[in-house]
Design a protein around this motif. Structure first.
Motif, PDB file in Angstrom:
ATOM      1  N   LEU A   1      10.303   1.713   1.626  1.00 47.44           N
ATOM      2  CA  LEU A   1       9.874   2.938   2.307  1.00 47.44           C
ATOM      3  C   LEU A   1      10.351   4.209   1.609  1.00 47.44           C
ATOM      4  O   LEU A   1       9.726   5.265   1.739  1.00 47.44           O
ATOM      5  N   GLN A   2      11.447   4.125   0.876  1.00 41.81           N
ATOM      6  CA  GLN A   2      12.078   5.328   0.344  1.00 41.81           C
ATOM      7  C   GLN A   2      11.144   6.231  -0.465  1.00 41.81           C
ATOM      8  O   GLN A   2      11.140   7.456  -0.257  1.00 41.81           O
ATOM      9  N   PRO A   3      10.332   5.727  -1.407  1.00 40.90           N
ATOM     10  CA  PRO A   3       9.486   6.641  -2.181  1.00 40.90           C
ATOM     11  C   PRO A   3       8.501   7.431  -1.317  1.00 40.90           C
ATOM     12  O   PRO A   3       8.315   8.629  -1.534  1.00 40.90           O
ATOM     13  N   SER A   4       7.889   6.788  -0.340  1.00 41.19           N
ATOM     14  CA  SER A   4       6.935   7.491   0.524  1.00 41.19           C
ATOM     15  C   SER A   4       7.636   8.550   1.361  1.00 41.19           C
ATOM     16  O   SER A   4       7.147   9.677   1.503  1.00 41.19           O
ATOM     17  N   LEU A   5       8.798   8.204   1.923  1.00 42.01           N
ATOM     18  CA  LEU A   5       9.521   9.158   2.756  1.00 42.01           C
ATOM     19  C   LEU A   5      10.021  10.340   1.930  1.00 42.01           C
ATOM     20  O   LEU A   5       9.966  11.496   2.382  1.00 42.01           O
TER      21      LEU A   5
ATOM     22  N   ASP B   1      15.328  17.283 -11.131  1.00 41.96           N
ATOM     23  CA  ASP B   1      16.028  17.849  -9.981  1.00 41.96           C
ATOM     24  C   ASP B   1      15.428  17.360  -8.674  1.00 41.96           C
ATOM     25  O   ASP B   1      16.143  17.075  -7.708  1.00 41.96           O
ATOM     26  N   LEU B   2      14.101  17.277  -8.630  1.00 39.24           N
ATOM     27  CA  LEU B   2      13.457  16.829  -7.404  1.00 39.24           C
ATOM     28  C   LEU B   2      13.879  15.411  -7.045  1.00 39.24           C
ATOM     29  O   LEU B   2      14.237  15.131  -5.892  1.00 39.24           O
ATOM     30  N   THR B   3      13.837  14.511  -8.011  1.00 39.34           N
ATOM     31  CA  THR B   3      14.112  13.105  -7.721  1.00 39.34           C
ATOM     32  C   THR B   3      15.591  12.769  -7.726  1.00 39.34           C
ATOM     33  O   THR B   3      16.008  11.789  -7.094  1.00 39.34           O
ATOM     34  N   GLY B   4      16.409  13.587  -8.411  1.00 37.55           N
ATOM     35  CA  GLY B   4      17.815  13.260  -8.521  1.00 37.55           C
ATOM     36  C   GLY B   4      18.746  14.127  -7.705  1.00 37.55           C
ATOM     37  O   GLY B   4      19.816  13.687  -7.288  1.00 37.55           O
ATOM     38  N   ARG B   5      18.333  15.385  -7.455  1.00 36.95           N
ATOM     39  CA  ARG B   5      19.216  16.325  -6.768  1.00 36.95           C
ATOM     40  C   ARG B   5      18.778  16.613  -5.334  1.00 36.95           C
ATOM     41  O   ARG B   5      19.585  16.575  -4.408  1.00 36.95           O
ATOM     42  N   TYR B   6      17.498  16.931  -5.163  1.00 30.40           N
ATOM     43  CA  TYR B   6      17.029  17.372  -3.849  1.00 30.40           C
ATOM     44  C   TYR B   6      16.487  16.236  -2.990  1.00 30.40           C
ATOM     45  O   TYR B   6      16.720  16.205  -1.775  1.00 30.40           O
ATOM     46  N   TYR B   7      15.749  15.306  -3.593  1.00 31.27           N
ATOM     47  CA  TYR B   7      15.099  14.248  -2.824  1.00 31.27           C
ATOM     48  C   TYR B   7      15.360  12.876  -3.474  1.00 31.27           C
ATOM     49  O   TYR B   7      14.430  12.123  -3.748  1.00 31.27           O
TER      50      TYR B   7
ATOM     51  N   LEU C   1      16.077   9.007  -3.727  1.00 31.80           N
ATOM     52  CA  LEU C   1      15.619   7.946  -2.828  1.00 31.80           C
ATOM     53  C   LEU C   1      16.723   7.477  -1.892  1.00 31.80           C
ATOM     54  O   LEU C   1      16.452   7.085  -0.752  1.00 31.80           O
ATOM     55  N   SER C   2      17.962   7.557  -2.337  1.00 31.35           N
ATOM     56  CA  SER C   2      19.071   7.053  -1.525  1.00 31.35           C
ATOM     57  C   SER C   2      19.255   7.819  -0.232  1.00 31.35           C
ATOM     58  O   SER C   2      19.919   7.337   0.693  1.00 31.35           O
ATOM     59  N   ARG C   3      18.675   9.005  -0.118  1.00 33.75           N
ATOM     60  CA  ARG C   3      18.817   9.804   1.098  1.00 33.75           C
ATOM     61  C   ARG C   3      17.772   9.463   2.157  1.00 33.75           C
ATOM     62  O   ARG C   3      17.744  10.077   3.226  1.00 33.75           O
TER      63      ARG C   3
ATOM     64  N   PHE D   1       0.814  -1.211   0.000  1.00 31.27           N
ATOM     65  CA  PHE D   1       0.000   0.000   0.000  1.00 31.27           C
ATOM     66  C   PHE D   1       0.857   1.274   0.000  1.00 31.27           C
ATOM     67  O   PHE D   1       0.320   2.377  -0.053  1.00 31.27           O
ATOM     68  N   LEU D   2       2.165   1.130   0.074  1.00 31.74           N
ATOM     69  CA  LEU D   2       3.049   2.289   0.074  1.00 31.74           C
ATOM     70  C   LEU D   2       3.261   2.813  -1.340  1.00 31.74           C
ATOM     71  O   LEU D   2       3.024   2.111  -2.334  1.00 31.74           O
ATOM     72  N   LEU D   3       3.741   4.036  -1.438  1.00 30.35           N
ATOM     73  CA  LEU D   3       4.060   4.641  -2.725  1.00 30.35           C
ATOM     74  C   LEU D   3       5.217   3.878  -3.372  1.00 30.35           C
ATOM     75  O   LEU D   3       6.189   3.514  -2.712  1.00 30.35           O
ATOM     76  N   THR D   4       5.117   3.655  -4.671  1.00 36.21           N
ATOM     77  CA  THR D   4       6.155   2.955  -5.411  1.00 36.21           C
ATOM     78  C   THR D   4       7.123   3.946  -6.037  1.00 36.21           C
ATOM     79  O   THR D   4       6.815   5.139  -6.147  1.00 36.21           O
ATOM     80  N   PRO D   5       8.299   3.498  -6.485  1.00 43.78           N
ATOM     81  CA  PRO D   5       9.200   4.403  -7.209  1.00 43.78           C
ATOM     82  C   PRO D   5       8.533   5.040  -8.418  1.00 43.78           C
ATOM     83  O   PRO D   5       8.747   6.225  -8.699  1.00 43.78           O
ATOM     84  N   ALA D   6       7.717   4.272  -9.144  1.00 39.61           N
ATOM     85  CA  ALA D   6       7.019   4.844 -10.297  1.00 39.61           C
ATOM     86  C   ALA D   6       6.026   5.912  -9.846  1.00 39.61           C
ATOM     87  O   ALA D   6       5.882   6.966 -10.494  1.00 39.61           O
ATOM     88  N   GLY D   7       5.343   5.668  -8.733  1.00 41.72           N
ATOM     89  CA  GLY D   7       4.424   6.669  -8.206  1.00 41.72           C
ATOM     90  C   GLY D   7       5.141   7.929  -7.774  1.00 41.72           C
ATOM     91  O   GLY D   7       4.628   9.044  -7.935  1.00 41.72           O
ATOM     92  N   TYR D   8       6.335   7.768  -7.228  1.00 40.23           N
ATOM     93  CA  TYR D   8       7.143   8.928  -6.831  1.00 40.23           C
ATOM     94  C   TYR D   8       7.529   9.759  -8.057  1.00 40.23           C
ATOM     95  O   TYR D   8       7.472  10.992  -8.030  1.00 40.23           O
ATOM     96  N   GLN D   9       7.898   9.094  -9.135  1.00 39.05           N
ATOM     97  CA  GLN D   9       8.226   9.815 -10.361  1.00 39.05           C
ATOM     98  C   GLN D   9       7.018  10.589 -10.897  1.00 39.05           C
ATOM     99  O   GLN D   9       7.141  11.733 -11.351  1.00 39.05           O
ATOM    100  N   LEU D  10       5.844   9.982 -10.846  1.00 39.04           N
ATOM    101  CA  LEU D  10       4.628  10.672 -11.304  1.00 39.04           C
ATOM    102  C   LEU D  10       4.336  11.888 -10.433  1.00 39.04           C
ATOM    103  O   LEU D  10       3.925  12.942 -10.945  1.00 39.04           O
ATOM    104  N   ALA D  11       4.540  11.758  -9.128  1.00 37.57           N
ATOM    105  CA  ALA D  11       4.316  12.892  -8.231  1.00 37.57           C
ATOM    106  C   ALA D  11       5.280  14.027  -8.553  1.00 37.57           C
ATOM    107  O   ALA D  11       4.914  15.209  -8.523  1.00 37.57           O
ATOM    108  N   ALA D  12       6.528  13.697  -8.867  1.00 40.80           N
ATOM    109  CA  ALA D  12       7.502  14.726  -9.229  1.00 40.80           C
ATOM    110  C   ALA D  12       7.102  15.411 -10.534  1.00 40.80           C
ATOM    111  O   ALA D  12       7.256  16.636 -10.683  1.00 40.80           O
ATOM    112  N   LYS D  13       6.597  14.658 -11.494  1.00 41.56           N
ATOM    113  CA  LYS D  13       6.125  15.253 -12.741  1.00 41.56           C
ATOM    114  C   LYS D  13       4.966  16.205 -12.487  1.00 41.56           C
ATOM    115  O   LYS D  13       4.864  17.277 -13.098  1.00 41.56           O
TER     116      LYS D  13
END
Length: 567
Positions: free
Chosen positions: A414-418, A397-403, A405-407, A373-385
């Motif tokens: 859990l990473q995409p939701s966080l 920039d959002l997904t690669g520079r500022y936020y 997943l590795s951080r 039920f958690l956000l997926t990496p693909a869902g995170y990319q859609l949210a950034a778009k």
């Protein structure tokens, strides 16, 4: 980044809080009827609980029903027999029946307040609490035990105000003689503040020392009073808790009137009742005569869907301009301010989405080990778009520079939701909040800023029968500071949390007393003008310490990803 914007600025919904078990810690205490206070309207009788003297359900305005619907609040009728209620009045009419947040005991007759005072005599500072709930839900009963504050020598007043369509409908047919429409819920708050000025001395309160404070929609209400010329002189200090989320998103009167008219058309579609409320010839009389079934079953729901994120509009009366433009022009009401937000605000809203998805599963699934039920990496990319299209920030920039997943820890599930929650927290609350503090400091008004950071705070949603049923850890999420100011079952579970509760309630009441949170019983808090933000945390998480405002900005990417946000 805003993940499903409709939920981000929703505020704390009181019915959900109650469902999750945030009941007053003192609700089972024996009640004893004691003294009677005679207000300007009539007598009220007190209930004593563990030394706190409470007066419930005092009318501060006439019931806004019938011909008083969608009008400025009118004086309450006087009474002679003592009001001797032992609980808060019914909350104001809430969102539509499909909302999980709606209180089933709501009513149009709702303009009441509660007064909680220390035992004994004195001229106590007064704190007026404005509840949250997205301007569509919430009530005073959730906050019926402000003993952490009252025990430190203040009077706390908790108020109701009209919500949703009943509080903010701005149909052109409702324009008053000046041409203004809407924002009736804010006018209710102003009427309550006038009542406090006129009556609170009878309860031992100092009518010349009134602090308004509120969280989420309540915090935005505080922002509104700081901007509204009609609120000038009604309060002396202000505390904004997670309330700087919609400072650039207010609708003009024309926009709100268009949306209100569209909501009415949707509500009246297929309705036999109120035929004169259809078409182009809608009248105020027709609107005020709409049957309760239409208002409850159709209009409240249609209005919420049409308006979306509801904040007070530029109505031409309560607000002659946007809050941002009023502050920028220096026309705001200048008083000492505490302003702050929580480190993980938007995890609450992602948790609510997870909870809703688990309820909707067939069969419902409350196994936290199932993390589908958690956000997926693909869902995170859609949210950034989506953020890129609405806010102009590069998704890459959002997904690669500022936020990236590795951080966000070592758990890839859990990473995409966080990451999404962090981006939404920064763009919605943190950076707007620090900009508001900077504007106030730039006007040479005293302002202290905080960030609530307790990662051990007990979740206020997602716990059933002592078991946490969600996969997402919520950390210091939206509204999680509230149990540290009010007596709620989830507050102060251990010695560290009790110590933090003591510090926070001391800061809040010191500020109410003197306009400065510093004083005996709490670590020093340097003001924002000197470049400081106070971190509020339990000892094992870092404790109550001072961080630099620039450090806060960098932590939340306010000078990079969200540099376009201004106030």
């Amino acid at each position: 980044m805003r993940i499903r914007l409709k939920t981000l600025a929703c505020g704390l919904a009181a019915p959900l809080v109650l469902a999750m078990g945030l009941l007053s810690a003192g609700s089972a205490m024996a009640e004893t009827q004691v003294q009677v206070v005679r207000t300007a309207g009539g007598p009220v009788q007190a209930t004593v609980k563990a030394g706190m003297v409470s007066y419930y359900a005092i009318p501060f305005a006439a019931p806004p029903v019938g011909d008083l619907r969608w009008r400025a609040p009118q004086p309450a009728a006087k009474w002679t027999a003592p009001i001797a209620r032992t609980k808060s009045a019914a909350p104001c009419l809430q969102t539509g029946p499909e909302s999980p947040f709606r209180s089933r005991t709501d009513s149009e007759d709702c303009l009441y307040l509660d007064v909680h005072a220390p035992a004994g005599k004195g001229r106590f500072p007064v704190m007026v609490w404005i509840h949250g709930g997205a301007f569509t839900t919430g009530d005073a009963s959730t906050y019926a035990d402000p003993s952490p504050l009252v025990s430190r020598g203040v009077v706390v007043v908790a108020i109701h105000y009209r919500l949703g369509a009943m509080g903010f409908l701005a149909h052109p047919a409702l324009r008053d003689a000046s041409g203004a429409s809407g924002d009736y819920g804010i006018m209710d708050q102003q009427a309550a503040l006038k009542w406090v000025r006129a009556n609170i001395a009878r309860f031992g309160g100092d009518a010349r020392n009134v602090t308004i404070f509120g969280e989420s929609a309540g915090g935005f209400s505080v922002m509104t009073h700081l901007a509204s010329p009609l609120s000038k002189g009604l309060f002396d200090k202000a505390i904004i808790q997670s309330g700087a989320y919609g400072v650039a998103g207010q609708l003009t009167q024309a926009q709100m009137e268009d949306k209100s008219a569209a909501a009415l058309r949707s509500a009246m579609d297929g309705q036999d009742a109120g035929a004169s409320c259809k078409g182009e010839s809608v009248t105020a009389a027709c609107l005020r005569g709409l049957p309760d079934a239409v208002v409850r079953g159709k209009l409240m729901t249609a209005y919420g869907k049409e308006v979306g994120n509801l904040v007070p509009s530029v109505d031409g009366r309560v607000l002659p301009g946007t809050i941002q433009s009023i502050f920028a022009a220096g026309r705001n009401n200048r008083v000492p301010v505490i302003n702050g937000s929580n480190e993980d605000e938007n995890r609450l809203f992602l948790a609510l989405e997870e909870l809703g998805a688990r309820f909707s599963a067939k069969p419902p699934n409350f196994n936290p080990a199932d993390r589908s039920f958690l956000l997926t990496p693909a869902g995170y990319q859609l949210a950034a778009k989506d953020a890129e299209s609405r806010q102009g920030v590069s998704a890459a920039d959002l997904t690669g520079r500022y936020y990236p997943l590795s951080r966000f820890g070592d758990d890839p599930v859990l990473q995409p939701s966080l990451a999404a929650a962090a981006a939404a927290t920064d763009s919605t609350f943190s950076c707007n909040g620090v900009n508001v503090s900077a504007r106030i400091a730039g006007q040479k008004s005293p302002v202290w800023m905080y960030e609530f950071r307790d990662q051990t705070a007990v979740p206020i949603v997602g716990a059933f029968g002592g078991r946490y049923v969600l996969s997402l850890p919520q950390g210091a999420a939206h509204a999680f500071e509230l149990p540290y100011l009010f007596g709620m079952a989830s507050a102060a579970q251990n010695a560290e949390q009790k110590a933090l509760q003591a510090t926070m309630s001391t800061y809040w009441t010191n500020f109410a007393r003197t306009g400065n949170p510093n004083g005996a019983g709490a670590p020093a808090w340097a003001d924002f003008a000197r470049g400081n933000v106070q971190a509020l945390d339990v000892a094992s998480g870092g404790g109550v310490t001072t961080m630099s405002a620039d450090g806060f900005r960098d932590q939340h990417h306010c000078r990079t990803a969200w540099s376009g946000l201004t106030f």
